[in-house]
Design a protein around this motif. Structure first.
Motif: not given
Length: 456
Positions: A108-115
């Motif tokens: 899972v690449d995206r970890r969080g709401a940041g860029p």
């Protein structure tokens, strides 16, 4: 709360319930057409196709499309599993797919709401602006803004270790970390420091307590992409156990009572596309109230079409305040039933005017107050960063008071003077958490106070 016989994880299947597993993480088109009047049971496993890490989103494709009254089994994983991957990831295909991390290749690449390009701190995709592994979302047919979603928690049980070496056991993590309330108020050296404590639980649930088996101090960890993490600043960083020193003499002769619950569960907020999973709000989210477990019912105001319910951040045990930064973060499975209450049906009910997350148990009503009831709206464009510097127990207490007043005046028909008097003599207010950005205070009032009153 209506009496519902809990579903048991030993294989019980009610004759009127059908089990379905959703194989695709995205729908080209959502269909809510259903001629069946029987409740269905949907099963969402936890893997890298069914979870979203560190954020709520009104645009996230649903993992199940359900009707009001349907049941959903949600497998959930703790974001701390890589603190001891040998016990909490190895041999578990779902967890292995989520926590996989090789050079430039993450499950899972995206970890969080940041860029996604990690252009702020360089920590990794999503920047860790939000840390919880959430399963879902669940799209509830007919749900519209202004409605209320009822979520009955019918069962919760630990996820056993997939490593045959630890058969029959479940493990969890407590991180006394830099975001903890204690961090700048320590008396022993070295200070400050971050400490990970690993707990063991009985996966069968026969033993209702957890015991600590070892702890270690966090030392800088280099992730597979070469980024050095001096602190616990990005979720799921694999801890190299050759770099740590284990202390096995920890909390000896101590048994921690198990209180399985969802630390994070809620519906999608409407204000922006990606919302950090850490600060809770009107939509629920990371409330971190140990009472949100089996037998409890949560009510959430719906903000977007379909509600988009997600759950995760499973906890084995937690005290009010979650003082050091986390609970015993573990992986578990929950069984819930979702019931939709339409806006035009709320008048003269306990849900009239509900714009905050409300908890009902067999014996209590619990309101949840926050430093900012809707920080996304109150703090403007920079809300998701500014909330961490603006939290206040005073504000959270004020919000909890106002919500309890609203509950007593609306649901129970009291005057303001009556509500204030009753709060002072019968309601208990406690600190839910002081570590989630938007700090929380809960207000509890026992149902027996309303002798002879019919709740439903």
């Amino acid at each position: 709360m209506n009496n519902i016989s809990p579903l048991k994880h030993t294989g019980f299947i009610a004759s009127s319930i059908f089990f379905t597993i959703l194989s695709s993480p995205a729908f080209a088109e959502i269909s809510c057409d259903s001629e069946s009047t029987e409740a269905k049971h949907h099963y969402i496993p936890a893997n890298n196709k069914t979870v979203h890490w560190g954020y709520f989103s009104k645009n996230k494709a649903p993992q199940a499309v359900v009707q009001s009254g349907d049941f959903v089994t949600l497998e959930t994983l703790t974001h701390h599993a890589n603190d001891d991957a040998e016990r909490m990831v190895k041999g578990d295909p779902g967890a292995e797919s989520v926590f996989k991390w090789e050079k430039n290749d993450k499950g899972v690449d995206r970890r969080g709401a940041g860029p996604m390009d990690a252009s702020i701190y360089g920590r990794g995709a999503g920047e860790g602006f939000g840390v919880h592994v959430l399963t879902g979302p669940v799209y509830v047919c007919g749900a519209e803004p202004g409605d209320v979603l009822e979520v009955r928690i019918l069962d919760m049980y630990p996820r056993p270790s997939g490593n045959p070496k630890y058969a029959g056991k479940t493990y969890g993590v407590n991180a006394a970390a830099w975001w903890g309330y204690h961090y700048n108020d320590m008396i022993e050296d070295p200070k400050p420091r971050e400490v990970i404590t690993i707990f063991e639980l009985d996966a069968t649930g026969e033993k209702d307590w957890a015991k600590a088996i070892y702890n270690y101090r966090w030392v800088p960890q280099t992730d597979p992409n070469g980024v050095v993490h001096e602190k616990i600043d990005y979720p799921g960083v694999p801890v190299d156990h050759s770099t740590i020193t284990k202390n096995t003499k920890v909390l000896e002769n101590i048994r921690v009572p198990v209180r399985l619950h969802f630390g994070t569960m809620g519906v999608a907020p409407v204000e922006t596309d990606y919302v950090d999973s850490i600060p809770p709000g009107y939509f629920g989210g990371n409330i971190d109230d140990w009472r949100i477990g089996k037998g409890g019912t949560m009510y959430y105001p719906v903000a977007v079409e379909g509600a988009l319910l997600s759950a995760g951040d499973p906890h084995a045990a937690q005290g009010d305040s979650e003082l050091a930064g986390t609970a015993i973060e573990t992986s578990m499975t929950g069984v819930v039933q979702v019931i939709l209450h339409k806006q035009n049906e709320l008048q003269d009910t306990v849900l009239q005017g509900l714009d905050y997350p409300l908890l009902e148990t067999d014996t209590e009503w619990v309101v949840h107050g926050f430093s900012y009831p809707n920080y996304l709206e109150a703090l403007g464009e920079k809300a998701q960063s500014e909330i961490y510097a603006k939290s206040s127990i005073d504000n959270a207490m004020r919000d909890a008071f106002r919500k309890m007043r609203h509950f007593l005046m609306t649901a129970k028909g009291l005057t303001e003077d009556e509500a204030i008097s009753l709060m002072s003599v019968s309601a208990d207010f406690g600190i839910t958490q002081v570590v989630d950005g938007n700090w929380g205070v809960h207000g509890v009032i026992e149902k027996r106070v309303f002798a002879g009153d019919s709740i439903n």
